[in-house]
Design a protein around this motif. Structure first.
Motif, short mmCIF file in Angstrom:
data_model
loop_
_atom_site.label_atom_id
_atom_site.label_comp_id
_atom_site.label_asym_id
_atom_site.label_seq_id
_atom_site.Cartn_x
_atom_site.Cartn_y
_atom_site.Cartn_z
N ALA A 1 -51.52 -7.46 13.53
CA ALA A 1 -51.43 -8.67 14.57
C ALA A 1 -52.65 -9.14 15.32
CB ALA A 1 -50.32 -8.35 15.58
N ASN B 1 -53.13 -11.79 17.18
CA ASN B 1 -52.97 -12.87 18.00
C ASN B 1 -53.08 -12.49 19.43
OD1 ASN B 1 -50.79 -11.09 18.06
ND2 ASN B 1 -49.14 -12.47 17.84
N THR C 1 -50.92 -14.80 13.22
CA THR C 1 -50.74 -13.52 12.90
C THR C 1 -50.89 -13.16 11.39
OG1 THR C 1 -49.03 -13.22 14.66
CG2 THR C 1 -48.74 -11.66 12.99
N GLN D 1 -50.16 -14.74 6.27
CA GLN D 1 -50.57 -15.11 7.99
C GLN D 1 -49.56 -16.35 8.24
OE1 GLN D 1 -54.57 -16.83 7.95
NE2 GLN D 1 -53.57 -18.57 8.90
N SER E 1 -39.97 -10.36 14.42
CA SER E 1 -40.87 -10.86 15.65
C SER E 1 -40.35 -12.01 16.37
CB SER E 1 -42.25 -11.46 14.97
OG SER E 1 -41.92 -12.67 14.42
#
Length: 228
Positions: free
Chosen positions: A3, A5, A12, A27, A167
């Motif tokens: 990750a 982000n 991500t 991604q 997620s």
């Protein structure tokens, strides 16, 4: 999963992998990928998709307008994922997996049919019945560009699907795979096949999804779950 982000504008990175000495990464889709993906759905995906082929959907006057409108809505949601690679110093899109939440499907004109397929899968095994799944992440198109086929990209994109589900706080991904090629990718990625509906049977109740002759290309529509 890597990750990166920390900045909201950064994507991500779900996975990095190497195939045939070529490096790839998967991604979240960014805005500048949208045009590539939308055009590929029109020019590549549906011209190879068996239901579209045998129904001659691509020959209909509204085909490009409908697909463009649909995927211009799907892609900017930021849920879909894309496989990228470097070639000759530039980043290229090698493939992508379009994903939408079940909430988006409520506005889909075939929502009732899609939901019936999901329910078939949920009822297929006791453990799924007990999951009480109300929301899920649905697959709306898997494509690998011709130049990059044979690198296992379809499988790698599907392997990332459960990560995206997790997620978003979702337990399940759902896809109805209509072609023997996408079905092979789903099987190699270890997705759970919950049902296989022969097109000859599907034609009885849903002729729109089983045009005459489609079974010459692929025998059945297969339903797969990506389980978190």
């Amino acid at each position: 999963m890597e990750a990166i982000n920390s900045n909201a504008k950064q994507p991500t990175i779900w996975k990095r992998f190497t195939s045939k000495e070529q490096e790839f990464w998967i991604q979240t889709v960014e805005d500048y990928h949208a045009e590539v993906i939308v055009n590929a759905m029109i020019d590549l995906f549906f011209v190879d998709e068996p239901i579209a082929i045998y129904s001659k959907y691509c020959e209909s006057p509204n085909f490009k307008t409908e697909i463009k409108s649909t995927y211009e809505e799907i892609v900017p949601e930021g849920i879909s994922i894309v496989c990228l690679t470097n070639k000759n110093g530039s980043v290229q899109v090698a493939g992508f997996l379009c994903l939408v939440t079940s909430g988006w499907l409520k506005n889909c004109k075939h929502q009732s049919f899609v939901q019936q397929l999901v329910n078939i899968g949920l009822k297929s095994r006791k453990k799924y019945v007990e999951m009480d799944v109300q929301n899920y992440l649905a697959e709306r198109g898997l494509l690998v560009f011709p130049e990059w086929r044979g690198f296992g990209i379809g499988k790698e994109l599907l392997l990332c699907w459960p990560m995206v589900c997790k997620s978003l706080g979702l337990k399940l991904g759902y896809g109805s795979f209509t072609s023997r090629f996408s079905q092979a990718a789903a099987e190699s990625a270890g997705l759970v096949e919950v049902n296989s509906i022969p097109y000859t049977d599907l034609r009885v109740h849903y002729p729109h999804f089983a045009p005459e002759g489609v079974e010459e290309h692929t025998k059945s529509m297969k339903l797969f779950f990506a389980v978190v």
